[in-house]
Structures are given as C-alpha cells and as structure tokens.
Write an enzyme that holds these catalytic residues in place. Structure first.
Site, PDB file in Angstrom:
ATOM      1  N   HIS A   1      43.147  22.125  64.360  1.00 18.08           N
ATOM      2  CA  HIS A   1      41.922  22.116  63.529  1.00 18.08           C
ATOM      3  C   HIS A   1      40.741  22.745  64.267  1.00 18.08           C
ATOM      4  O   HIS A   1      39.588  22.311  64.087  1.00 18.08           O
ATOM      5  CB  HIS A   1      41.531  20.682  63.146  1.00 18.08           C
ATOM      6  CG  HIS A   1      42.517  19.944  62.321  1.00 18.08           C
ATOM      7  ND1 HIS A   1      42.641  20.109  60.961  1.00 18.08           N
ATOM      8  CD2 HIS A   1      43.442  19.005  62.669  1.00 18.08           C
ATOM      9  CE1 HIS A   1      43.586  19.302  60.495  1.00 18.08           C
ATOM     10  NE2 HIS A   1      44.098  18.633  61.515  1.00 18.08           N
TER      11      HIS A   1
ATOM     12  N   GLY B   1      47.606  12.890  61.026  1.00 14.45           N
ATOM     13  CA  GLY B   1      46.868  11.637  60.875  1.00 14.45           C
ATOM     14  C   GLY B   1      46.162  11.345  62.181  1.00 14.45           C
ATOM     15  O   GLY B   1      45.563  12.239  62.786  1.00 14.45           O
TER      16      GLY B   1
ATOM     17  N   SER C   1      49.026  19.114  62.565  1.00 13.04           N
ATOM     18  CA  SER C   1      47.890  18.359  63.065  1.00 13.04           C
ATOM     19  C   SER C   1      48.307  17.464  64.240  1.00 13.04           C
ATOM     20  O   SER C   1      48.700  17.986  65.281  1.00 13.04           O
ATOM     21  CB  SER C   1      47.258  17.555  61.920  1.00 13.04           C
ATOM     22  OG  SER C   1      46.037  16.974  62.303  1.00 13.04           O
ATOM     23  N   ALA C   2      48.277  16.140  64.092  1.00 11.72           N
ATOM     24  CA  ALA C   2      48.713  15.255  65.169  1.00 11.72           C
ATOM     25  C   ALA C   2      50.148  15.536  65.583  1.00 11.72           C
ATOM     26  O   ALA C   2      50.511  15.440  66.758  1.00 11.72           O
ATOM     27  CB  ALA C   2      48.574  13.795  64.736  1.00 11.72           C
TER      28      ALA C   2
ATOM     29  N   GLU D   1      42.685  26.213  61.650  1.00 14.34           N
ATOM     30  CA  GLU D   1      43.495  25.867  60.478  1.00 14.34           C
ATOM     31  C   GLU D   1      44.061  27.139  59.855  1.00 14.34           C
ATOM     32  O   GLU D   1      43.415  28.181  59.842  1.00 14.34           O
ATOM     33  CB  GLU D   1      42.651  25.086  59.477  1.00 14.34           C
ATOM     34  CG  GLU D   1      42.255  23.722  59.988  1.00 14.34           C
ATOM     35  CD  GLU D   1      41.501  22.896  58.956  1.00 14.34           C
ATOM     36  OE1 GLU D   1      41.137  23.445  57.909  1.00 14.34           O
ATOM     37  OE2 GLU D   1      41.285  21.690  59.214  1.00 14.34           O
TER      38      GLU D   1
END
Length: 232
Positions: free
Chosen positions: A158, A89, A121-122, A193
């Site tokens: 990413h 997020g 991700s985060a 990714e």
C-alpha cells in the site's frame, strides 16, 4: 522451486475487491486454479473466518477456496496444500495466529517444497523477511516479527509517496528511513497499490500498473521499473 505472487493490496483504485488481480492469480496458479486452495483468514479482524472465506470465494468466483479454520489438523492441511492463499487485514493479528497454531515454519516449508503461495496486503508483507515494515497498528503482539522469508527482503505494501495535504506526521518515506537507521542491513521494496512481485525460484518480476521503490540505508531511493526482473 519457490513460486509466489505477492500483491500490494486487495484493490486498485475503484476496480473492486481482487478484481484487478484475478487474471494474475489465475495465470499464476495454472491448473492449481481448479484444485483446492487453502486460505488463511487470520488477518481479517473485522469479519469472521467464514465471512472472509465467502468473500474471497465470491470475488474470485472460485468455490475451491477453503479456509484453514475448517480443518481439525491445520498443519496437516498446510502440508497437503498445493496452493496457499493469505488474505489481508491486520498483520499483527495474522502473524500472532500463525504462531499460535505453529504454522509459520509449516507454510514456509510447504512453499519451499512446491506449494504455490499468493497473498495480498498483510499476506504479502509476511512473505518478506519480517513483518516490521507493515503499515498496521500493533493490536496484538505476535510471538516474533520474523515471518516466512519467501522473499528475503522487507515489503511495504500500500505504498503512498509523500504527505497528504494538512497531515503533519511522517511520510511513508520517512518511516521507512527510520526503519533502515535501526536495521541498516535490510532492503525494503515499497509496492504501490496495483503492483505485485511475481517470484519464480530466485527470479522476481514486478508486475501491475506502476513502478515500485527500493530503499537501502544511506543510498538514494531506487526505482524498480514495471516488468523489471531481478534475482534474490
């Protein structure tokens, strides 16, 4: 011994949410897959904590996943956790709330004491030394940019190389170069990714579907080959 799985993203191409990484996560967790997994939902700005918990439970087909917001004593929940999962997020929001609830040191210590950690991700970005190579907008200011330092370098999730046709802003390579001009002692691992870093003590392996890149100040960009192992 420190054990972590740091996923560049929740999805890979059109495979759907966490589908590409479900096998990696199950293999990484081993017997812990059958036990409670403490989930950190704070990065999910556009969904409630309950919604985020449910989404991850359904996508991983595992009802053992329980969000930390359901615990009265969050630090005690971290201390007792065998596995900690941190969702993606907005990285600024994630780290802001981790500091708000005084959980940064608690999670770092839990992992150093044997809890397994996985994040995407985060959740992968903040496993590095700082969150400063996130791709996110600073929608809120955390107490510090310092993060878990489970992986003692910078992570850029990413990662996409080059510029989109018609886009006149900086490429990701240029933005990471700017970071290194200001932070010359840092090393950045840029993860496309579909890739992940698998940490086992002081050994790291790149797993997934493509190579990654390593950026250092005034050095040529190096390629980290899929399956390559290196020490930290």
């Amino acid at each position: 011994m420190k054990k972590a799985l740091l996923l560049s993203a929740s999805s890979y191409k059109d495979t759907g949410y966490l589908n590409h990484s479900k096998g990696w996560i199950k293999d990484f967790l081993g017997q812990n897959w059958e036990e409670e997994i403490l989930f950190i939902p704070f990065a999910g700005v556009r969904r409630t904590h309950d919604e985020y918990e449910k989404k991850v439970q359904e996508c991983l087909n595992n009802t053992n996943i329980k969000s930390i917001h359901k615990y009265k004593d969050m630090k005690e929940a971290v201390k007792n956790a065998k596995t900690i999962a941190v969702g993606g997020g907005n990285t600024f929001m994630l780290l802001h709330d981790l500091y708000k609830y005084d959980l940064v040191d608690a999670i770092r210590e839990a992992v150093e004491n044997g809890a397994k950690y996985f994040g995407w991700s985060a959740g992968a970005n903040i496993a590095g030394s700082t969150m400063m190579t996130t791709n996110d907008m600073p929608i809120i200011m955390p107490k510090s940019f310092d993060s878990f330092n489970l992986f003692p370098h910078q992570i850029n999730p990413h990662f996409i190389s080059g510029k989109i046709s018609g886009h006149n802003g900086e490429s990701r390579e240029e933005r990471l170069e700017e970071f290194l001009i200001v932070n010359q002692q840092s090393t950045i691992y840029a993860l496309p990714e579909g890739t992940a870093l698998l940490i086992n003590g002081n050994e790291v392996e790149l797993i997934g579907h493509s190579d990654a890149l390593k950026f250092e100040y005034k050095k040529d960009i190096a390629t980290v080959k899929l399956g390559e192992k290196f020490k930290i």
